[in-house]
Design a protein around this motif. Structure first.
Motif, PDB file in Angstrom:
ATOM      1  N   LYS A   1       0.469 -58.415 -16.945  1.00  0.00           N
ATOM      2  CA  LYS A   1      -0.647 -58.872 -16.105  1.00  0.00           C
ATOM      3  C   LYS A   1      -1.825 -59.275 -16.998  1.00  0.00           C
ATOM      4  CE  LYS A   1      -3.866 -57.301 -12.495  1.00  0.00           C
ATOM      5  NZ  LYS A   1      -3.757 -58.519 -11.642  1.00  0.00           N
ATOM      6  N   ALA A   2      -2.138 -58.444 -17.994  1.00  0.00           N
ATOM      7  CA  ALA A   2      -3.277 -58.731 -18.872  1.00  0.00           C
ATOM      8  C   ALA A   2      -3.044 -59.985 -19.704  1.00  0.00           C
ATOM      9  CB  ALA A   2      -3.534 -57.534 -19.788  1.00  0.00           C
TER      10      ALA A   2
ATOM     11  N   ARG B   1       8.364 -58.183 -23.521  1.00  0.00           N
ATOM     12  CA  ARG B   1       7.713 -59.241 -22.740  1.00  0.00           C
ATOM     13  C   ARG B   1       8.609 -59.664 -21.581  1.00  0.00           C
ATOM     14  NH1 ARG B   1       5.747 -65.218 -25.072  1.00  0.00           N
ATOM     15  NH2 ARG B   1       4.340 -65.724 -23.325  1.00  0.00           N
ATOM     16  N   VAL B   2       8.010 -59.834 -20.413  1.00  0.00           N
ATOM     17  CA  VAL B   2       8.676 -60.436 -19.255  1.00  0.00           C
ATOM     18  C   VAL B   2       7.772 -61.558 -18.789  1.00  0.00           C
ATOM     19  CG1 VAL B   2       9.568 -60.090 -16.933  1.00  0.00           C
ATOM     20  CG2 VAL B   2       9.749 -58.240 -18.612  1.00  0.00           C
ATOM     21  N   ARG B   3       8.293 -62.794 -18.860  1.00  0.00           N
ATOM     22  CA  ARG B   3       7.452 -63.972 -18.604  1.00  0.00           C
ATOM     23  C   ARG B   3       8.042 -64.787 -17.463  1.00  0.00           C
ATOM     24  NH1 ARG B   3       8.031 -69.033 -21.145  1.00  0.00           N
ATOM     25  NH2 ARG B   3       9.483 -68.032 -22.597  1.00  0.00           N
ATOM     26  N   GLU B   4       7.189 -65.121 -16.495  1.00  0.00           N
ATOM     27  CA  GLU B   4       7.608 -65.989 -15.407  1.00  0.00           C
ATOM     28  C   GLU B   4       7.772 -67.414 -15.925  1.00  0.00           C
ATOM     29  OE1 GLU B   4       6.145 -66.379 -10.856  1.00  0.00           O
ATOM     30  OE2 GLU B   4       4.660 -66.932 -12.372  1.00  0.00           O
ATOM     31  N   LEU B   5       8.899 -68.059 -15.576  1.00  0.00           N
ATOM     32  CA  LEU B   5       9.167 -69.424 -16.019  1.00  0.00           C
ATOM     33  C   LEU B   5       8.612 -70.439 -15.000  1.00  0.00           C
ATOM     34  CD1 LEU B   5      12.820 -68.956 -17.291  1.00  0.00           C
ATOM     35  CD2 LEU B   5      10.733 -69.140 -18.671  1.00  0.00           C
TER      36      LEU B   5
ATOM     37  N   VAL C   1       0.546 -59.940 -10.495  1.00  0.00           N
ATOM     38  CA  VAL C   1       0.748 -58.502 -10.286  1.00  0.00           C
ATOM     39  C   VAL C   1      -0.516 -57.913  -9.669  1.00  0.00           C
ATOM     40  CG1 VAL C   1       1.043 -56.278 -11.454  1.00  0.00           C
ATOM     41  CG2 VAL C   1       2.476 -58.217 -12.104  1.00  0.00           C
ATOM     42  N   SER C   2      -0.334 -57.067  -8.673  1.00  0.00           N
ATOM     43  CA  SER C   2      -1.465 -56.505  -7.935  1.00  0.00           C
ATOM     44  C   SER C   2      -2.428 -55.747  -8.844  1.00  0.00           C
ATOM     45  CB  SER C   2      -0.948 -55.568  -6.846  1.00  0.00           C
ATOM     46  OG  SER C   2      -1.989 -54.797  -6.294  1.00  0.00           O
ATOM     47  N   ASP C   3      -3.699 -55.809  -8.499  1.00  0.00           N
ATOM     48  CA  ASP C   3      -4.697 -54.995  -9.195  1.00  0.00           C
ATOM     49  C   ASP C   3      -4.480 -53.503  -8.957  1.00  0.00           C
ATOM     50  OD1 ASP C   3      -5.931 -57.269 -10.178  1.00  0.00           O
ATOM     51  OD2 ASP C   3      -7.430 -57.349  -8.575  1.00  0.00           O
TER      52      ASP C   3
ATOM     53  N   LEU D   1      -3.389 -39.818 -10.556  1.00  0.00           N
ATOM     54  CA  LEU D   1      -4.145 -40.412 -11.649  1.00  0.00           C
ATOM     55  C   LEU D   1      -4.134 -41.921 -11.475  1.00  0.00           C
ATOM     56  CD1 LEU D   1      -2.647 -38.399 -14.654  1.00  0.00           C
ATOM     57  CD2 LEU D   1      -4.845 -37.994 -13.525  1.00  0.00           C
ATOM     58  N   THR D   2      -5.088 -42.589 -12.097  1.00  0.00           N
ATOM     59  CA  THR D   2      -5.088 -44.044 -12.178  1.00  0.00           C
ATOM     60  C   THR D   2      -4.953 -44.425 -13.644  1.00  0.00           C
ATOM     61  OG1 THR D   2      -6.426 -44.347 -10.192  1.00  0.00           O
ATOM     62  CG2 THR D   2      -6.414 -46.147 -11.788  1.00  0.00           C
ATOM     63  N   LEU D   3      -3.915 -45.180 -13.972  1.00  0.00           N
ATOM     64  CA  LEU D   3      -3.679 -45.608 -15.347  1.00  0.00           C
ATOM     65  C   LEU D   3      -4.169 -47.032 -15.556  1.00  0.00           C
ATOM     66  CD1 LEU D   3      -2.025 -43.030 -15.394  1.00  0.00           C
ATOM     67  CD2 LEU D   3      -0.242 -44.246 -16.649  1.00  0.00           C
ATOM     68  N   SER D   4      -4.653 -47.294 -16.747  1.00  0.00           N
ATOM     69  CA  SER D   4      -5.136 -48.629 -17.095  1.00  0.00           C
ATOM     70  C   SER D   4      -4.915 -48.856 -18.583  1.00  0.00           C
ATOM     71  CB  SER D   4      -6.622 -48.768 -16.749  1.00  0.00           C
ATOM     72  OG  SER D   4      -7.389 -47.800 -17.449  1.00  0.00           O
ATOM     73  N   LEU D   5      -5.114 -50.106 -19.012  1.00  0.00           N
ATOM     74  CA  LEU D   5      -5.004 -50.436 -20.433  1.00  0.00           C
ATOM     75  C   LEU D   5      -6.348 -50.278 -21.122  1.00  0.00           C
ATOM     76  CD1 LEU D   5      -2.857 -53.697 -20.797  1.00  0.00           C
ATOM     77  CD2 LEU D   5      -2.184 -51.348 -21.297  1.00  0.00           C
ATOM     78  N   ARG D   6      -6.299 -49.841 -22.356  1.00  0.00           N
ATOM     79  CA  ARG D   6      -7.502 -49.854 -23.192  1.00  0.00           C
ATOM     80  C   ARG D   6      -7.130 -50.408 -24.564  1.00  0.00           C
ATOM     81  NH1 ARG D   6      -8.464 -43.431 -24.701  1.00  0.00           N
ATOM     82  NH2 ARG D   6      -6.461 -43.093 -25.758  1.00  0.00           N
ATOM     83  N   ARG D   7      -8.089 -50.966 -25.216  1.00  0.00           N
ATOM     84  CA  ARG D   7      -7.857 -51.540 -26.535  1.00  0.00           C
ATOM     85  C   ARG D   7      -8.517 -50.659 -27.584  1.00  0.00           C
ATOM     86  NH1 ARG D   7      -6.394 -56.812 -28.002  1.00  0.00           N
ATOM     87  NH2 ARG D   7      -6.818 -57.310 -30.201  1.00  0.00           N
TER      88      ARG D   7
END
Length: 561
Positions: A284-285, A235-239, A292-294, A409-415
């Motif tokens: 981002k999710a 995890r990287v979280r903006e404070l 973070v950019s789309d 390629l375009t990478l994305s997240l899937r559940r």
């Protein structure tokens, strides 16, 4: 630098996630500029004697931490590509082929970034620095059977004028003889001359390979950089007041994960293309990095690669195919297709399990499988000998083929099953190729020359992933690329993440185009350039703010100092 509340106390100034080429450059240069730096690396730390003797030592060669394997070779799978990557303190330098080419003009003139700067000129001094730091020998000096075979194959293809010996990052010295640091005036570690054992990609047990532990990281630790191995960042979280919280856990732990969080004013993502993209997509999710950019995941590159080879039915008596460093020569099949020979040392035969009968790539999957079965049934004895893993590295030459073609390629997240994972789709440009006809032509020419050299039946070979329409790549790049705006990419020309200017991407994920050559030198040069623009600790930051870049106040990046 990022806006932050100066009253806030941070655990460190900069956290670097990963210790590959980008992370290592960042660690040294930031330490030189007076920052407190902590590096979190998912892989283990290796001394020379810790590397596997051959690729069959799975615990020390493969990276599968939940199975107790903490080696240097990662393997990732996406629907459109199978990826070979590195692991450990030193990242991809531990298992790369120490081949350090500069790319040609198509890379610097790619539409994704050509309007931002004259990149060939901008990066020129940083390539020079990268070569000095990585100890590049501009021309591999030895000629043996493999080098003669490669030159002959180039001549047979009518491209003999493009043949050359590769630039390599190895301390050649006197074979097996140790000497005090020959590169950094005695400040670096002692070194041992290369014995030409061929096992560069399993891990150099000799101490000759110029891994990042022999230069950037060794020098960074001397300047106070802390490197924490076996820490997987989750995890990287903006404070809220500025800065970031970085959470990590013990790599491979099923229980007792030893989760820790460290705060820092700024964070550098150098976890390699796979690791950096995973973090950016997930954060981002989750809302931890909401701006973070789309465009994250877009323009993910594979270097348009193929890994094929030529294998004899038995070991040629007159050919020492394993003697030398991993990659020693190359030639161009055409203006955008680059071919290199690759070798493993004696006994390192595991990768041979990926090899099989070469199939015509323009057929359907059932037709490709039928082709393999038909060839096997027509001559089962020969195919058994060719497919045997016994002394595989002594019997063949791998052909690594790379292109400057504009495909992605375009990478994305899937559940799936309650968990997030990355998936792929065809992206901008030409379709990412499932096979390269140029690779087949080159490999067949290499096979013909190997048969001529050794006097033993030889055949061009493909890979099982290629049979199923999935190419192999050792150079997974992009997906968080340099851009003129967040609509077009993820980071600005100074490698700051658009919308999160205290967060940086300094690794292969930033590379915007297929270089068509091994990318390690380019990643190092880009990192050197990015870090040259950082102010010294406590000094004013003269980089234009992202708002100024977007407003057109700087239509070209400043020349590097």
């Amino acid at each position: 630098m990022a806006n932050f509340n100066s009253a806030v106390e941070f655990d460190t100034d900069v956290v670097i996630v990963g210790s590959g080429f980008g992370g290592s450059v960042s660690a040294l240069r930031l330490a030189e500029k007076g920052y407190r730096v902590r590096v979190l690396e998912a892989g283990r730390r290796f001394e020379d004697e810790d590397f596997a003797k051959t690729s069959w030592n799975l615990r020390r060669y493969l990276w599968a931490p939940y199975l107790g394997c903490f080696g240097v070779q990662r393997i990732h799978r996406l629907p459109h590509v199978m990826i070979l990557a590195g692991a450990g303190v030193g990242g991809g330098s531990l298992n790369y082929a120490n081949t350090l080419y500069e790319p040609g003009s198509p890379f610097f003139n790619d539409p994704q970034w050509r309007e931002i700067a004259d990149w060939a000129t901008e990066l020129s001094p940083h390539y020079a620095t990268a070569k000095r730091m990585l100890g590049v020998v501009e021309r591999y000096p030895h000629t043996g059977p493999v080098e003669r075979i490669m030159q002959g194959a180039a001549e047979d293809l009518g491209v003999g004028s493009t043949f050359r010996h590769a630039p390599v990052g190895v301390f050649l010295g006197t074979p097996g003889v140790g000497v005090p640091d020959p590169f950094f005036g005695g400040e670096g570690p002692s070194r041992t001359g290369c014995t030409l054992c061929g096992n560069c990609m399993v891990g150099c047990r000799v101490g000759a390979k110029n891994t990042l532990m022999k230069n950037y990281l060794a020098l960074a630790e001397r300047r106070g950089v802390t490197i924490e191995a076996l820490r997987t960042v989750t995890r990287v979280r903006e404070l809220p007041g500025g800065g970031f919280a970085v959470t990590s856990r013990r790599s491979g732990a099923w229980t007792q994960r030893d989760e820790r969080t460290v705060t820092a004013r700024e964070v550098v993502l150098g976890a390699g293309t796979w690791g950096t993209q995973q973090l950016l997509h997930r954060m981002k999710a989750s809302g931890d990095l909401p701006r973070v950019s789309d465009a994250v995941g877009v323009l993910t590159r594979t270097n348009s690669e193929a890994l094929d080879g030529a294998v004899a039915t038995k070991v040629p008596a007159s050919a020492e195919l394993t003697r030398g460093v991993a990659i020693t020569t190359s030639f161009h099949v055409d203006e955008r297709t680059h071919v290199e020979n690759v070798r493993y040392g004696p006994g390192s035969n595991l990768m041979g399990a990926l090899a099989t009968i070469m199939v015509p790539g323009d057929r359907s999957l059932p037709a490709r499988l039928g082709f393999v079965l038909g060839r096997a049934l027509r001559n089962p004895v020969k195919q058994f000998k060719l497919g045997s893993l016994r002394r595989w590295s002594d019997r063949g030459i791998i052909a690594l083929v790379m292109q400057t073609a504009d495909n992605s390629l375009t990478l994305s997240l899937r559940r799936r099953f309650g968990r997030f994972s990355m998936t792929s789709a065809q992206g901008h440009g030409e379709p990412n190729p499932s096979y390269l006809p140029q690779a087949h032509r080159a490999t067949e020419a290499i096979a013909a020359r190997l048969e001529q050299e050794g006097g033993i039946p030889t055949e061009a070979r493909g890979s099982w992933p290629e049979v199923f329409g999935i190419p192999l790549t050792a150079h997974f790049l992009g997906g968080a690329v340099i851009s003129a705006s967040p609509a077009d990419g993820v980071i600005d020309p100074y490698h700051r993440v658009w919308g999160h200017p205290g967060l940086y991407v300094v690794d292969g994920a930033a590379v915007p185009a297929n270089p068509g050559v091994n990318p390690s030198l380019t990643i190092t040069a880009l990192a050197e350039r990015a870090l040259s623009h950082w102010p010294a600790a406590g000094e004013p930051d003269h980089r234009p703010a992202q708002e100024a870049l977007l407003a057109g106040l700087n239509d070209r990046t400043e020349p590097a100092a």
